[in-house]
Write an enzyme that holds these catalytic residues in place. Structure first.
Site, PDB file in Angstrom:
ATOM      1  N   GLU A 166      13.036  -0.056  29.694  1.00 47.08           N
ATOM      2  CA  GLU A 166      12.988  -0.565  28.316  1.00 47.08           C
ATOM      3  C   GLU A 166      14.359  -0.935  27.758  1.00 47.08           C
ATOM      4  O   GLU A 166      14.895  -0.309  26.827  1.00 47.08           O
ATOM      5  CB  GLU A 166      12.289   0.443  27.413  1.00 47.08           C
ATOM      6  N   GLU A 353       4.030   2.293  32.098  1.00 46.01           N
ATOM      7  CA  GLU A 353       3.691   3.278  31.067  1.00 46.01           C
ATOM      8  C   GLU A 353       2.565   2.740  30.185  1.00 46.01           C
ATOM      9  O   GLU A 353       2.586   1.581  29.806  1.00 46.01           O
ATOM     10  CB  GLU A 353       4.866   3.607  30.145  1.00 46.01           C
TER      11      GLU A 353
HETATM   12  N1  8P2 Z   1       7.398   6.678  22.111  1.00 45.66           N
HETATM   13  N2  8P2 Z   1       6.975   6.871  23.041  1.00 45.66           N
HETATM   14  C1  8P2 Z   1       6.370   7.164  24.247  1.00 45.66           C
HETATM   15  C2  8P2 Z   1       7.205   6.607  25.456  1.00 45.66           C
HETATM   16  C3  8P2 Z   1       8.542   7.335  25.609  1.00 45.66           C
HETATM   17  O1  8P2 Z   1       8.339   8.735  25.696  1.00 45.66           O
HETATM   18  C4  8P2 Z   1       9.154   6.811  26.905  1.00 45.66           C
HETATM   19  O2  8P2 Z   1      10.321   7.534  27.283  1.00 45.66           O
HETATM   20  C5  8P2 Z   1       9.567   5.345  26.736  1.00 45.66           C
HETATM   21  O3  8P2 Z   1       9.783   4.801  28.028  1.00 45.66           O
HETATM   22  C6  8P2 Z   1       8.514   4.527  25.969  1.00 45.66           C
HETATM   23  O4  8P2 Z   1       8.472   4.691  24.608  1.00 45.66           O
HETATM   24  C7  8P2 Z   1       7.443   5.127  25.278  1.00 45.66           C
END
Ligand code: 8P2
Length: 448
Positions: A166, A353
């Protein structure tokens, strides 16, 4: 009764990240990350929570692997903590850090589960942030040195690599909106960070290819789906800009080697320029083997003059929402991945995810009855089959997350796991959603 069914080679998995589950923040030579610093900054994380202990997966990884085996997944996506490998970001390698991940990887393989490793899931060594972090192009070189060590240490056993998780969150959420580490609020800084992370991604792909390792490499972007609230041209354009900030701004460079020109001009109008050096775009656009997509939600956007970055605002219409306030819009998953396939061709796609936050408790019967999360997964699995049936090369799906864990600025107040974590005892309790996914995997689908 209709049947939702998946190909036999469809890769089912779950995902986690180092800072969110490991704990042991100061053990076996681990250095501090920007999240250790940010979480200790008053007011940044709900309840002042930190990842000091988290799910204690550093010590309980064997329990986690047993849960994964019982679940029946083919793959487990986790991230390596850069500060465990290079406590100071560069310099001396911490062998105990490598040893931990060697134990995890060997344990997964012994359980018949393929490790899928994310190199960077937000825990930048603080020592590098002290020198400018991702705003400093030298951090790219430090990232390459880190990637080389882990590629060489694990590249014979790890066959799936994700360079960044991300990059929109790493850059704009963390350096412009400012609610994630390191918490800056500077749009040019965030634009620099985004670009440097993209260059680092491309350089890591080039390095991986040069090592002739027997696996595949890609990257993960979080895609959103903002639809125009009406067909008015101003709403259509506002939604296009809002969507592109998260989608095209990262997918165009990664998959086509150029930034979307209409967005470059929009940012130029705000005095923002991308710090592109000669050769950067060719580096970023290195061919990759797959694209990872994190998807959670979608909604409607309309034009609103001088509102936000894009003269736009989200419109709250009648969606159900999860406990974190995100719309439940499963059809948006179909729309965004269909759009990706139309725009960028047949590159294999993994949903790296997808999941829901619900207000979970262990019931008197000892179970965790997370009905809304089960419904969320059921509805999104239906969209996955629609995508496969329509010819989109969707190759796998990772549920976020295996465990309730440190949910960044929300701390432990928000739970995304299919397994409940008791943060006092660290006991893991599979939820109803775990058993639903277990059944879908074992039966290859489900009836609707
Ligand atoms: N907030 N939320 C849940 C989840 C987060 O926990 C993850 O680390 C990220 O990759 C993405 O934002 C999603």
């Amino acid at each position: 009764m209709a049947r939702i069914s998946f190909p036999k080679d469809f890769v089912w998995g779950t995902a986690t990240a180092s800072y969110q589950i490991e704990g042991a923040y100061d053990e076996d030579g681990r250095g501090l990350s920007i999240w250790d610093t940010f979480a200790r900054t008053p007011g940044k994380v709900v309840n002042g929570d930190t990842g000091d202990v988290a799910c204690d997966s550093y010590h309980r990884y064997e329990e986690d692997i047993a849960l994964l085996k019982q679940l029946g997944v083919k793959s487990y996506r986790f991230s390596i903590a850069w500060p465990r490998i290079f406590p100071q970001g560069t310099g001396e390698v911490n062998e105990k850090g490598l040893d931990y991940y060697r134990r995890v990887i060997d344990g997964l393989i012994a359980a018949g589960i393929e490790p899928a490793v994310t190199l960077y899931h937000w825990d930048l060594p603080q020592a590098l942030q002290d020198k400018g972090g991702w705003d400093n192009r030298e951090t790219i070189d430090a990232f390459l040195a880190y990637a080389e060590i882990v590629f060489k240490a694990f590249g014979d056993k790890v066959k799936s690599w994700i360079t960044f998780n991300e990059t929109w969150c790493v850059s704009f959420l963390s350096n412009f909106i400012g609610v994630h580490a390191p918490g800056h609020t500077d749009l040019q800084l965030a634009t620099n960070v985004a670009h440097h992370c993209l260059v680092a991604h491309g350089r890591a792909v080039q390095l991986y290819r040069s090592l002739n390792l027997p696996g595949q490499i890609g990257t993960t972007h979080n895609l959103s789906w903002s639809e125009p609230y009406t067909t008015r041209p101003e709403d259509v354009e506002a939604a296009r800009r809002s969507r592109a900030w998260g989608n095209e701004w990262f997918l165009e460079p990664t998959l086509k080697g150029s930034y979307p020109q209409f967005m470059v001009e929009w940012f130029r109008g705000k005095g923002i320029e991308v710090p592109i050096l000669e050769g950067d775009m060719e580096t970023i656009g290195q061919p990759i083997d797959f694209i990872g997509v994190n998807f959670y939600t979608g909604g409607y956007t309309r034009y609103k003059k001088d509102s936000g970055l894009f003269d736009s605002e989200d419109v709250q219409v009648g969606f159900d929402q999860t406990f974190i306030g995100w719309n439940v819009y499963p059809e948006a998953l179909y729309k965004v991945l269909s759009w990706l396939h139309e725009e960028y061709g047949d590159i294999p796609i993994y949903i790296t995810e997808n999941g829901a936050c619900t207000d979970d408790h262990v019931a008197e019967d000892g179970g965790v009855h997370d009905a809304q999360r089960v419904d969320y997964y059921r509805k999104h699995f239906i969209q996955c089959q629609r995508l496969i049936d329509s010819g989109v090369p969707l190759k796998g799906y990772y549920a976020w997350s295996l465990l309730d864990n440190f949910e960044w600025a929300e701390g432990y107040a928000k739970r995304f796991g299919i397994v409940h974590t008791d943060y006092e005892t660290l006991e893991r309790t599979p939820k109803d959603s775990y058993y639903f996914i277990q059944k879908v995997i074992s039966e290859g689908g489900f009836d609707v």
